[in-house]
Design a protein around this motif. Structure first.
Motif, PDB file in Angstrom:
ATOM      1  N   ILE A  89     -90.008 138.983  14.832  1.00 57.72           N
ATOM      2  CA  ILE A  89     -88.621 139.105  14.434  1.00 57.72           C
ATOM      3  C   ILE A  89     -87.696 139.840  15.276  1.00 57.72           C
ATOM      4  CG2 ILE A  89     -87.289 140.065  12.599  1.00 57.72           C
ATOM      5  CD1 ILE A  89     -89.908 140.019  10.837  1.00 57.72           C
ATOM      6  N   GLY A  90     -88.241 140.612  16.133  1.00 57.94           N
ATOM      7  CA  GLY A  90     -87.262 141.499  16.895  1.00 57.94           C
ATOM      8  C   GLY A  90     -86.431 140.613  17.851  1.00 57.94           C
ATOM      9  N   THR A  91     -87.363 140.048  18.668  1.00 56.95           N
ATOM     10  CA  THR A  91     -87.034 139.112  19.873  1.00 56.95           C
ATOM     11  C   THR A  91     -86.203 137.827  19.167  1.00 56.95           C
ATOM     12  OG1 THR A  91     -89.044 139.557  21.014  1.00 56.95           O
ATOM     13  CG2 THR A  91     -87.708 137.298  21.578  1.00 56.95           C
ATOM     14  N   PHE A  92     -86.480 137.531  18.200  1.00 52.63           N
ATOM     15  CA  PHE A  92     -85.770 136.319  17.531  1.00 52.63           C
ATOM     16  C   PHE A  92     -84.491 136.922  17.341  1.00 52.63           C
ATOM     17  CE2 PHE A  92     -84.109 133.746  13.841  1.00 52.63           C
ATOM     18  CZ  PHE A  92     -84.249 132.556  14.220  1.00 52.63           C
ATOM     19  N   VAL A  93     -84.249 137.752  16.663  1.00 56.40           N
ATOM     20  CA  VAL A  93     -82.779 138.419  16.109  1.00 56.40           C
ATOM     21  C   VAL A  93     -82.083 138.835  17.308  1.00 56.40           C
ATOM     22  CG1 VAL A  93     -83.393 138.817  13.705  1.00 56.40           C
ATOM     23  CG2 VAL A  93     -83.613 140.611  15.537  1.00 56.40           C
ATOM     24  N   ARG A  94     -82.651 139.235  18.380  1.00 56.67           N
ATOM     25  CA  ARG A  94     -81.881 139.750  19.588  1.00 56.67           C
ATOM     26  C   ARG A  94     -81.372 138.361  20.223  1.00 56.67           C
ATOM     27  NH1 ARG A  94     -85.493 141.797  24.210  1.00 56.67           N
ATOM     28  NH2 ARG A  94     -85.980 139.655  24.212  1.00 56.67           N
ATOM     29  N   ASN A  95     -82.308 137.478  20.193  1.00 55.74           N
ATOM     30  CA  ASN A  95     -81.638 136.346  21.222  1.00 55.74           C
ATOM     31  C   ASN A  95     -80.931 135.343  20.219  1.00 55.74           C
ATOM     32  OD1 ASN A  95     -83.250 137.425  23.132  1.00 55.74           O
ATOM     33  ND2 ASN A  95     -85.228 136.154  22.822  1.00 55.74           N
ATOM     34  N   MET A  96     -81.365 135.077  18.955  1.00 58.42           N
ATOM     35  CA  MET A  96     -80.727 134.030  18.240  1.00 58.42           C
ATOM     36  C   MET A  96     -79.402 134.498  17.226  1.00 58.42           C
ATOM     37  SD  MET A  96     -82.208 131.295  19.603  1.00 58.42           S
ATOM     38  CE  MET A  96     -81.362 130.057  18.418  1.00 58.42           C
ATOM     39  N   TYR A  97     -79.479 135.568  16.739  1.00 59.90           N
ATOM     40  CA  TYR A  97     -78.827 136.191  15.814  1.00 59.90           C
ATOM     41  C   TYR A  97     -78.271 137.763  16.147  1.00 59.90           C
ATOM     42  CZ  TYR A  97     -79.450 132.115  12.727  1.00 59.90           C
ATOM     43  OH  TYR A  97     -79.612 130.471  12.300  1.00 59.90           O
ATOM     44  N   PRO A  98     -77.431 137.856  17.202  1.00 60.48           N
ATOM     45  CA  PRO A  98     -77.723 139.190  17.684  1.00 60.48           C
ATOM     46  C   PRO A  98     -76.770 140.104  16.825  1.00 60.48           C
ATOM     47  CG  PRO A  98     -76.179 137.528  19.032  1.00 60.48           C
ATOM     48  CD  PRO A  98     -77.048 136.623  18.131  1.00 60.48           C
ATOM     49  N   ARG A  99     -75.770 139.321  16.155  1.00 66.40           N
ATOM     50  CA  ARG A  99     -75.030 140.403  14.999  1.00 66.40           C
ATOM     51  C   ARG A  99     -75.954 140.851  14.077  1.00 66.40           C
ATOM     52  NH1 ARG A  99     -70.190 138.076  11.106  1.00 66.40           N
ATOM     53  NH2 ARG A  99     -70.014 140.054   9.958  1.00 66.40           N
ATOM     54  N   THR A 100     -77.188 140.006  13.439  1.00 69.13           N
ATOM     55  CA  THR A 100     -78.067 140.259  12.789  1.00 69.13           C
ATOM     56  C   THR A 100     -78.991 141.508  13.562  1.00 69.13           C
ATOM     57  OG1 THR A 100     -78.113 138.641  11.359  1.00 69.13           O
ATOM     58  CG2 THR A 100     -80.035 139.969  11.187  1.00 69.13           C
ATOM     59  N   GLY A 101     -79.209 141.184  14.565  1.00 66.55           N
ATOM     60  CA  GLY A 101     -80.192 142.150  15.469  1.00 66.55           C
ATOM     61  C   GLY A 101     -79.216 143.591  15.548  1.00 66.55           C
ATOM     62  N   ARG A 102     -78.092 143.590  15.934  1.00 60.70           N
ATOM     63  CA  ARG A 102     -77.382 145.029  16.068  1.00 60.70           C
ATOM     64  C   ARG A 102     -77.861 145.554  14.623  1.00 60.70           C
ATOM     65  NH1 ARG A 102     -74.164 141.712  19.297  1.00 60.70           N
ATOM     66  NH2 ARG A 102     -72.672 141.424  17.589  1.00 60.70           N
TER      67      ARG A 102
ATOM     68  N   LEU B 144     -90.110 145.862  15.907  1.00 59.98           N
ATOM     69  CA  LEU B 144     -89.903 144.729  14.831  1.00 59.98           C
ATOM     70  C   LEU B 144     -90.743 143.353  15.193  1.00 59.98           C
ATOM     71  CD1 LEU B 144     -88.308 144.360  12.389  1.00 59.98           C
ATOM     72  CD2 LEU B 144     -86.393 143.536  13.938  1.00 59.98           C
ATOM     73  N   ASP B 145     -91.090 143.215  16.538  1.00 63.55           N
ATOM     74  CA  ASP B 145     -91.867 142.047  16.967  1.00 63.55           C
ATOM     75  C   ASP B 145     -93.286 142.172  16.379  1.00 63.55           C
ATOM     76  OD1 ASP B 145     -90.272 140.391  18.036  1.00 63.55           O
ATOM     77  OD2 ASP B 145     -90.623 141.153  20.095  1.00 63.55           O
TER      78      ASP B 145
END
Length: 495
Positions: A142-155, A170-171
């Motif tokens: 999950i961590g890598t995915f939200v950082r790369n694909m959905y940075p707004r959700t990641g932040r 989170l990964d």
């Protein structure tokens, strides 16, 4: 508060505020006394952050609990905010309370979701020991995915800079559970496809861990009509619903012995009824908003006239007409709110419905105000201290023949900021209204032909209690007895 879902299934809305984070939910009772609960998590594009809530699950016989993924204004995979996993604890707290209120066990529960909702279903199912997990195209890192694909959700989940250590944590939350063989008896139904652009990085590397589960079922769809991540679930909805139907009937497809007809029509509902009442999104302890202007059936101009009122304890007032959302009006620190519609009202009668909302999302009972919008009303004139001589309002010298003016605002005892004091009201047969304090004329305003008047009291008001006399007068030298209003003035912050 309840609403009708597709095919007439009644949906009840609520909010559990017992944890660190308020958790909003929707709930539908089982059909035919079914003794099962389906918990539904939302994907990132779910309307209003509720997944599978468009009636597609309406034929399920089970109880259904939809959980909203909206915490502090963003999505969280139901897990964390700024690296803090307190949201997870609030979410599992809600699920466990509903399971207990229904008199069920973790064996009677199916967790269901797609994409990020699938990740949540898999995580909560494995960590907290629920029997059935249906996860369509989940992300396992999950961590890598939200950082790369959905940075707004990641932040939102990891913090503004998305530090690498939090990404790694989170990964690992799902992969560590799988590696530890958490909840080995779970029935896992995972849906994926080689046409899913996330399959190679998010699913395929971990199939070996999943295949160690004796009741792992892999629905691998190679349909040429699947063109990406979002299409996998769409193409597999019928078999997914078929699995769900079996599970809620107590049938697990991989087992040689199955359980059917898992129903108890006369089951005691007092537990779940009590929980739904206690966590209803509408609570009586939050006072409904008071509308100070317009008064019921008051005539209003089609443009430029605000709605004003009070809603102590609320952060905003939600405003609706005929079931359509109009706006939200912020509530000030003293409980005052005001809202002015940007576009004109249509000519005719309007009934506007309002309710107060507190910081947790709790709603008050509804307040209705009915008024008539007209394009034939002359607006009261702006303040004009010289619009009438002082003797107009001298009740000792003038003939006292008029009725005292009717005061709309301020309210008796109301606390007002020194910069936002406005007097409004009505006075038939008068042409002017004057305002006195301690015998000194503060100002005056004219009266519109429909009897309405307003005066914006732009002057220096010292903090403390004030008692103002309001006198109506006409050009014939006739005046009214004074109407008296007492209110408190509080200083503007920083002054």
């Amino acid at each position: 508060m309840s609403e009708s879902a597709a095919k007439g299934r009644r949906v009840i809305r609520g909010i559990d505020v017992s944890g660190a984070h308020p958790v909003q939910y929707r709930f539908a009772h089982a059909r035919g006394g079914n003794r099962h609960l389906t918990v539904v998590f939302a994907d990132i594009h779910a309307p209003d952050d509720y997944g599978w809530s468009d009636g597609i699950l309406d034929n399920l016989c089970s109880n259904i609990l939809w959980i909203r993924d909206r915490f502090d204004g963003g999505n969280t995979y139901y897990l964390c905010r700024d690296g803090d996993f307190g949201i997870e604890q609030s979410v599992i707290g809600l699920i466990q309370k509903v399971v207990k209120a229904l008199g069920l066990t973790s064996d009677d529960v199916t967790l269901w979701g797609s994409s990020k909702g699938g990740s949540a279903a898999l995580y909560f199912g494995l960590r907290y020991g629920f029997r059935n997990i249906v996860a369509s195209v989940p992300q396992l890192r999950i961590g890598t995915f939200v950082r790369n694909m959905y940075p707004r959700t990641g932040r939102h989940m990891l913090g503004e800079t998305m530090p690498e250590d939090r990404v790694r944590i989170l990964d690992s939350v799902l992969t560590d559970l799988l590696a530890s063989d958490a909840n080995p008896d779970a029935h896992i139904y995972l849906v994926s496809s080689p046409q899913d652009e996330q399959y190679a990085t998010q699913i395929e590397p971990y199939l070996g861990l999943l295949q160690r589960y004796p009741n792992f079922n892999f629905l691998f769809s190679e349909s040429p009509h699947i063109t990406g991540h979002g299409k996998v679930t769409q193409r597999n909805t019928p078999p997914l619903l078929g699995i769900a139907g079996l599970l809620v009937e107590g049938i697990s497809p991989r087992l040689g012995i199955t359980r059917h007809g898992y129903e108890e029509p006369n089951a005691d509902r007092s537990g779940i009824t009590g929980f739904l009442t206690a966590t209803s999104i509408v609570q009586t302890w939050l006072a409904p908003p008071v509308v100070t202007m317009p008064l019921p059936h008051d005539p209003l101009l089609v443009t430029g006239v605000p709605l004003t009122g009070r809603a102590p304890g609320a952060v905003r007032v939600s405003i609706w007409e005929n079931g359509d959302y109009l706006a939200s009006a912020p509530v000030g620190p003293e409980g005052d709110w005001t809202w002015k519609r940007k576009k004109p009202w249509s000519v005719g009668e309007h009934t506007v419905r309002l309710f107060a909302v507190d910081g947790n999302g709790i709603q008050s009972a509804r307040t209705d105000v009915t008024f008539t919008a007209s394009d034939r009303i002359t607006a009261p004139q702006a303040p004009d201290d010289t619009s009438a001589p002082e003797h107009y309002f001298d009740t000792e010298r003038a003939r006292v023949t008029l009725l005292p003016p009717l005061l709309h605002t301020p309210e008796p005892g109301q606390q007002l900021l020194a910069i936002s004091i406005r007097f409004t009201g009505a006075s038939n047969a008068a042409t002017h209204v004057g305002f006195r304090e301690n015998g000194v004329l503060l100002g005056s305003c004219s009266v519109a032909h429909d009897g309405r008047w307003l005066w914006n009291a732009d002057r220096d008001w010292h903090p403390g209690m004030h008692t103002v006399e309001v006198v109506a007068a006409n050009e014939a030298g006739e005046a009214s007895p004074p109407a008296t209003i007492t209110f408190a003035v509080i200083p503007v912050s920083g002054q």
